[in-house]
Structures are given as structure tokens and as C-alpha cells.
Design a protein around this motif. Structure first.
Motif, short mmCIF file in Angstrom:
data_model
loop_
_atom_site.label_atom_id
_atom_site.label_comp_id
_atom_site.label_asym_id
_atom_site.label_seq_id
_atom_site.Cartn_x
_atom_site.Cartn_y
_atom_site.Cartn_z
N UNK A 1 0.59 7.38 6.94
CA UNK A 1 -0.60 8.23 6.90
C UNK A 1 -0.22 9.54 6.22
N UNK A 2 -0.85 9.85 5.08
CA UNK A 2 -0.51 11.10 4.39
C UNK A 2 -0.97 12.31 5.20
N UNK B 1 0.84 -1.21 0.00
CA UNK B 1 0.00 0.00 0.00
C UNK B 1 0.87 1.25 0.00
N UNK B 2 1.94 1.27 0.77
CA UNK B 2 2.83 2.43 0.78
C UNK B 2 3.47 2.69 -0.59
N UNK C 1 -5.42 8.03 -2.05
CA UNK C 1 -6.02 6.72 -1.74
C UNK C 1 -5.78 6.36 -0.28
N UNK C 2 -4.55 6.61 0.19
CA UNK C 2 -4.24 6.29 1.59
C UNK C 2 -5.02 7.19 2.54
N UNK C 3 -5.22 8.44 2.14
CA UNK C 3 -6.00 9.36 2.97
C UNK C 3 -7.42 8.81 3.14
N UNK C 4 -8.04 8.38 2.05
CA UNK C 4 -9.40 7.81 2.09
C UNK C 4 -9.40 6.50 2.90
N UNK C 5 -8.36 5.70 2.70
CA UNK C 5 -8.22 4.45 3.45
C UNK C 5 -8.24 4.73 4.96
N UNK C 6 -7.47 5.71 5.40
CA UNK C 6 -7.42 6.02 6.84
C UNK C 6 -8.72 6.63 7.34
N UNK C 7 -9.44 7.34 6.48
CA UNK C 7 -10.77 7.81 6.87
C UNK C 7 -11.65 6.62 7.21
N UNK C 8 -11.57 5.58 6.37
CA UNK C 8 -12.38 4.38 6.59
C UNK C 8 -11.92 3.63 7.84
#
Length: 83
Positions: A73-74, A37-38, A45-52
Motif C-alpha cells: 500500500x503506497x 502488481x507490486x 495506480x496502487x493508491x487508486x486500487x486500494x481506494x477501490x
């Protein structure tokens, strides 16, 4: 693509990554998911992932949620950086 559709796509992609790494030795699973993922997910995409993840991780494989602590985490976007 709607917000819900993009979230569903990220869940599906993350779970596919977890499915692959479940076939690897246990010690390689979490680092492998995080590394993938990194490397391949852009910050948006990672920002949205961490929101979830922060919202409970609904639909995400437990291995993905556990790997989240190893994923970068961006930085949050501000109105100034978005322009």
C-alpha cells in the motif's frame, strides 16, 4: 480520462492478472498477483486500487481482493508531497 474510466481500467487490468494466475497452482495465485502488481503498477495506480478495495472492491475478482493483503500500500499523498 475520467475518474470512473480510470477505475474501470484498473479493475479490468487487475481481473486480467487474476485470470492468468487462476491457471497456476493455488499456492502461487495470491503471491503471483501481488508480485505482478507490486512490480508493474506505479504507486498512483496502487493508491487508486486500494481506494477501490477499501470501498468494497466492486467489480474486482475475489482473488484480486484476497491478494490485496499482499500488495504494498503506497503512502498517502499529502498536499506538500503532491507539489
Amino acid at each position: 480520462m475520467s475518474h470512473d474510466e480510470s477505475a474501470a481500467k484498473l479493475v479490468r487490468m487487475a481481473n486480467q492478472i487474476a485470470t492468468f494466475f487462476k491457471s497456476q497452482p493455488e499456492a502461487e495465485q495470491l503471491p503471483g498477483i501481488a508480485l505482478h502488481i507490486n512490480r508493474f503498477w506505479e504507486p498512483r495506480m496502487r493508491r487508486r486500487f486500494f481506494e477501490m478495495v477499501d470501498d468494497g472492491g466492486q467489480g474486482l475478482d475475489p482473488l484480486v481482493i484476497e491478494a490485496a493483503r499482499h500488495i504494498r500500500r503506497p503512502a498517502l499523498m499529502t498536499a506538500q508531497t503532491a507539489t
